[in-house]
Design an enzyme around this catalytic site. Structure first.
Site, PDB file in Angstrom:
ATOM      1  N   LYS A 176      32.428 -52.339 -79.991  1.00 32.52           N
ATOM      2  CA  LYS A 176      32.058 -51.182 -79.175  1.00 32.52           C
ATOM      3  C   LYS A 176      30.589 -50.828 -79.401  1.00 32.52           C
ATOM      4  CE  LYS A 176      35.505 -49.356 -81.238  1.00 32.52           C
ATOM      5  NZ  LYS A 176      36.555 -48.461 -81.787  1.00 32.52           N
ATOM      6  N   THR A 209      33.917 -36.148 -78.956  1.00 31.73           N
ATOM      7  CA  THR A 209      34.218 -37.582 -79.060  1.00 31.73           C
ATOM      8  C   THR A 209      35.200 -37.914 -80.182  1.00 31.73           C
ATOM      9  OG1 THR A 209      32.260 -37.859 -80.479  1.00 31.73           O
ATOM     10  CG2 THR A 209      31.979 -38.270 -78.105  1.00 31.73           C
ATOM     11  N   GLY A 211      38.272 -39.099 -81.971  1.00 29.38           N
ATOM     12  CA  GLY A 211      39.417 -39.924 -81.593  1.00 29.38           C
ATOM     13  C   GLY A 211      39.137 -40.971 -80.547  1.00 29.38           C
ATOM     14  N   THR A 212      37.863 -41.225 -80.241  1.00 26.03           N
ATOM     15  CA  THR A 212      37.562 -42.200 -79.195  1.00 26.03           C
ATOM     16  C   THR A 212      38.040 -43.605 -79.566  1.00 26.03           C
ATOM     17  OG1 THR A 212      35.333 -42.404 -80.125  1.00 26.03           O
ATOM     18  CG2 THR A 212      35.593 -40.966 -78.216  1.00 26.03           C
ATOM     19  N   GLY A 213      37.815 -44.001 -80.818  1.00 24.22           N
ATOM     20  CA  GLY A 213      38.225 -45.340 -81.237  1.00 24.22           C
ATOM     21  C   GLY A 213      39.727 -45.522 -81.215  1.00 24.22           C
ATOM     22  N   CYS A 214      40.444 -44.501 -81.699  1.00 24.61           N
ATOM     23  CA  CYS A 214      41.910 -44.550 -81.683  1.00 24.61           C
ATOM     24  C   CYS A 214      42.427 -44.660 -80.256  1.00 24.61           C
ATOM     25  CB  CYS A 214      42.484 -43.279 -82.328  1.00 24.61           C
ATOM     26  SG  CYS A 214      41.967 -42.976 -84.030  1.00 24.61           S
TER      27      CYS A 214
END
Length: 268
Positions: A176, A209, A211-214
């Site tokens: 990412k 932002t 929790g974006t990765g989860c």
């Protein structure tokens, strides 16, 4: 009778609801997959940071995994915060034992506020035990740097890192690009083991932002559970998280959560 697609999240609980299993289950629901969870740790956290972490005993984690296999075998799963080498080894063992497919590994290491979510001694277990089981690995730039031991700042750096992670055993890799602030638009690099694909997004200046990765990894898992191809799953996840960030909820005083229902509402 139509088969209901089931997606499993193996991750930590976020009391603030923006990341971890809470974010994953919301994402599964929004994309049409039945969500299940194996909780690896309980955290006390909010948008201001992580105030405490209590790992679940490994024996209880294994019981949760066994319960899922006995009655609710998943079509796809994602792993998030695993915290320790012991937990990583237990989860990896059960994925191999049950031959679970469509494994999305989000190598959660550091929270938005800077708290360590993975013990230092667990990084090697992650590389040796879990990454070789990953159908798709989804590190951000700092995580990819920790996993490869290399600095990443250019397009070539990202491509080299993707090949390195593929050599560790991951089937496909998404690095990412949101942490590369010098890029005008965030570009995710998707490596399918043969070709590099760039997925460009739109940069939004916002602290909302958490929790974006989860959420991104959970969206990939949900799409895989629905039978979509990996590339289609990643593209949908990219759109899902872009919508979630673009329509903030403005909750909390720090890094607020993304909007998990924005994608569905804007697709209607």
């Amino acid at each position: 009778m139509l088969k209901t697609p089931k997606a499993l999240t193996v991750a930590g609980s976020d009391s603030g609801g923006g990341a971890g299993i809470q974010a994953d289950l919301k994402t599964f629901q929004e994309l049409g997959a039945y969500g299940m969870s194996v909780i690896t740790a309980v955290t006390a956290q909010n948008t201001l940071g992580v105030q405490g972490i209590h790992p679940v005993p490994v024996e209880m984690i294994m019981k949760q995994l066994n319960s899922i296999e006995e009655d609710l075998r998943p079509e796809a799963l994602k792993t998030g915060m695993l915290f320790s080498a012991e937990i990583i080894e237990a989860v990896s063992h059960h994925i191999r034992k049950y031959e679970w497919k469509n494994v999305v590994v989000d190598p959660v290491m550091i929270a938005k506020g800077g708290a360590n979510l993975l013990r230092r001694d667990a990084v090697e277990a992650l590389k040796k035990q879990l990454i070789p089981l990953a159908s798709i690995l989804t590190p951000n730039i700092p995580e990819a740097e920790q996993l490869t031991g290399r600095s990443i700042s250019t397009k070539q750096d990202r491509e080299d890192a993707a090949k390195f992670l593929h050599d560790l055993g991951a089937g496909m890799i998404v690095i990412k690009g949101g942490h590369l602030s010098h890029d005008k638009a965030p570009v995710d690099l998707f490596y399918d083991g043969e070709k590099m694909h760039e997925l460009e997004g739109r940069r939004i200046d916002t602290p909302q932002t958490h929790g974006t990765g989860c959420t991104f990894a959970a969206a990939i898992a949900a799409e895989l559970a629905l039978g979509k191809t990996p590339f289609h799953a990643v593209k949908t996840a990219k759109t899902f998280i872009q919508e979630a960030i673009s329509h903030p909820l403005h909750i909390g005083s720090g890094h607020g959560p993304t909007n998990h229902w924005a994608y569905r509402r804007n697709q209607a």
